[in-house]
Design an enzyme around this catalytic site. Structure first.
Site, short mmCIF file in Angstrom:
data_model
loop_
_atom_site.label_atom_id
_atom_site.label_comp_id
_atom_site.label_asym_id
_atom_site.label_seq_id
_atom_site.Cartn_x
_atom_site.Cartn_y
_atom_site.Cartn_z
N CYS A 1 0.84 -1.19 0.00
CA CYS A 1 0.00 0.00 0.00
C CYS A 1 0.88 1.24 0.00
O CYS A 1 2.10 1.16 0.12
CB CYS A 1 -0.92 0.01 1.22
SG CYS A 1 -1.96 -1.46 1.36
N GLY B 1 -1.10 0.93 -4.94
CA GLY B 1 -2.38 0.32 -4.62
C GLY B 1 -3.49 0.96 -5.40
O GLY B 1 -3.58 2.19 -5.47
N TYR C 1 10.65 -3.83 -8.44
CA TYR C 1 9.35 -3.69 -9.09
C TYR C 1 8.47 -2.57 -8.55
O TYR C 1 7.95 -1.76 -9.31
CB TYR C 1 8.58 -5.02 -8.99
CG TYR C 1 7.16 -4.95 -9.55
CD1 TYR C 1 6.94 -4.99 -10.93
CD2 TYR C 1 6.06 -4.81 -8.70
CE1 TYR C 1 5.65 -4.92 -11.44
CE2 TYR C 1 4.77 -4.75 -9.22
CZ TYR C 1 4.57 -4.80 -10.58
OH TYR C 1 3.31 -4.71 -11.09
N ASN D 1 0.98 0.29 5.70
CA ASN D 1 1.55 -0.41 4.55
C ASN D 1 2.36 -1.57 5.10
O ASN D 1 3.28 -1.38 5.89
CB ASN D 1 2.44 0.52 3.74
CG ASN D 1 3.27 -0.24 2.70
OD1 ASN D 1 2.83 -1.25 2.17
ND2 ASN D 1 4.46 0.25 2.42
N GLY D 2 2.02 -2.79 4.69
CA GLY D 2 2.75 -3.95 5.15
C GLY D 2 1.81 -5.10 5.46
O GLY D 2 0.65 -5.10 5.04
#
Length: 464
Positions: free
Chosen positions: A2, A28, A242, A102-103
């Site tokens: 995210c 996201g 990426y 985020n995670g």
């Protein structure tokens, strides 16, 4: 994977958060949300879809206040639903608190089961809500003390932002698996998953939030505390390979430069006679340029991306990923027809996308298609926020390189070695100031060696 962003002490907090989320959209695409705080009164709006679809001008204008946090979601735990969209908001004895994460918390299922037995009632199926309940149960009126105690029970990866009545709290897990950066915009402090958001709003990068660090921003300024005394850094290498935007800097390394170096090393390890090199847009372009330069083969735009289509890797289902590939890319016939083409990609996860692109190049007239991957084979699941939590989904976990080559229909296939990948980071680190605290990387998806304890569970095990 995210994206989170926070800002404190700015009269245009919500507007700037909106622009920052635009810059983080690649992290996201399932939902977006913003919560602002105006002298203890919270305003929020969130919805499913892209930032531009969720927010209109009147909705942003309604988000009053000088502090705000925002979130773009890519789900790995919990369904893609409005109830799971973030930031989450809750009230407890310490006041109001909003949370963006985020995670991925690897022990969320255990913690949730324990909390439910103790009487907690959950409103979402997201692992993030576990942190909210732990904070509420900590029993401190001081919000940062509650946050600090609750994080001691959590295992996994997290870059978290908390917006309280009168402060903004940013915290990064002890291994620093997910990136988080601190910046400044005039008299305001900003925190973001990536530095590209700072560039978008005109903020200045100050430094990375350190692993195991909690930053508290309030009317008195900024201060730092440790949530882990002896953190061991293990930043996710897939951020560089990426996920992150090429114009972002993570731990002192520019993402584009790292990818280009990975491409150069790949050309050294896996040379091939060819007429043209092309990269799969967008994340592989930098590596393709590096490969072409090192191999002395012309680089061309052999594949064009439809800019109105999102990232197929982070679509939540295989059916949507396959449909997305067909809509997303088109081969440039005049560039590849009659040519021996080297196709550079950053990774092969499931194999579906690569096979489709190879077929596309052949249909456009390529006489040979040689696939080169600027990372090692993805053989193990990721438990820290990438949607590869089932080993059977990973083509390299059950097939040899030759079998993968046959599966995708390439003339030849070669991956960058793990040694070559890690050497690239070591080479880049030599040019960084000694003040940069960067001592290691998480490459568990390539090796199966993880920086934390792993608790096996289905990726949607929190769903009800």
């Amino acid at each position: 994977m995210c994206g989170v962003f926070g800002i404190y002490n700015n009269s245009k907090a919500a507007q700037l958060t909106y622009y920052a989320l635009y810059a983080l959209q690649h992290r996201g695409q399932e939902s977006a949300g913003i919560i602002s705080s105006n002298e203890g009164k919270f305003h929020h709006h969130k919805g499913l879809g892209l930032v531009a679809d969720v927010f209109k001008e009147e909705q942003i204008a309604s988000l009053e206040g000088k502090a705000a946090i925002g979130h773009v979601r890519y789900s790995t735990t919990g369904a893609n639903s409005l109830q799971n969209a973030q930031p989450l908001f809750f009230k407890y004895q310490g006041g109001n608190l909003a949370l963006a994460h985020n995670g991925n918390l690897v022990n969320a299922h255990q913690l949730r089961s324990h909390l439910e037995r103790q009487g907690s009632i959950f409103q979402t199926t997201s692992d993030t809500e576990v942190a909210a309940h732990l904070i509420a149960r900590a029993g401190y009126e001081n919000s940062e003390q509650s946050v600090k105690e609750s994080l001691g029970m959590i295992k996994g990866s997290y870059a978290m932002l908390f917006l309280a009545d009168n402060k903004l709290i940013a915290v990064r897990d002890p291994n620093g698996i997910r990136p988080l950066s601190l910046g400044k915009l005039n008299g305001s402090f900003v925190v973001s998953s990536e530095t590209c958001a700072f560039d978008t709003i005109g903020a200045t990068f100050l430094r990375d939030v350190e692993p195991g660090e909690m930053i508290i921003i309030d009317q008195d300024g900024i201060r730092s505390e440790r949530v882990s005394s002896y953190p061991t850094q293990a930043t996710c290498v897939f951020e560089y390979i990426y996920f992150a935007r090429p114009d972002s800097d993570i731990e002192g390394l520019n993402v584009h430069t790292v990818r280009k170096q990975l491409g150069k090393r790949l050309a050294q390890e896996a040379p091939i006679e060819a007429d043209v090199v092309t990269g799969v847009p967008d994340s592989s372009i930098s590596a393709a340029i590096g490969y072409a330069e090192e191999a002395n083969i012309p680089y061309e735009l052999g594949l064009i991306k439809n800019r109105y289509i999102g990232r197929t890797f982070i679509q939540p289902s295989q059916e949507l990923r396959e449909r997305g590939v067909r809509l997303k890319l088109n081969a440039v016939r005049k560039v590849v027809a009659g040519k021996r083409v080297v196709m550079i990609d950053d990774s092969i996860v499931r194999g579906t996308t690569s096979g489709r692109i190879v077929s596309m190049l052949r249909e456009a007239g390529a006489t040979e298609v040689h696939v080169r991957i600027s990372s090692p084979p993805v053989t193990h699941p990721c438990y820290y926020g990438i949607d590869t939590s089932a080993k059977e989904e990973l083509i390299a976990s059950s097939k040899s390189i030759e079998e993968i080559r046959e599966h995708i229909g390439a003339d030849t296939l070669a991956y960058l070695s793990t040694e070559g990948m890690l050497d690239t980071f070591k080479d880049r680190l030599g040019a960084i100031s000694e003040a940069t605290q960067c001592c290691g990387y998480c490459e568990g998806c390539f090796s199966g060696s993880y920086p934390t304890e792993i608790i096996e569970q289905d990726k949607h095990s929190l769903e009800r």
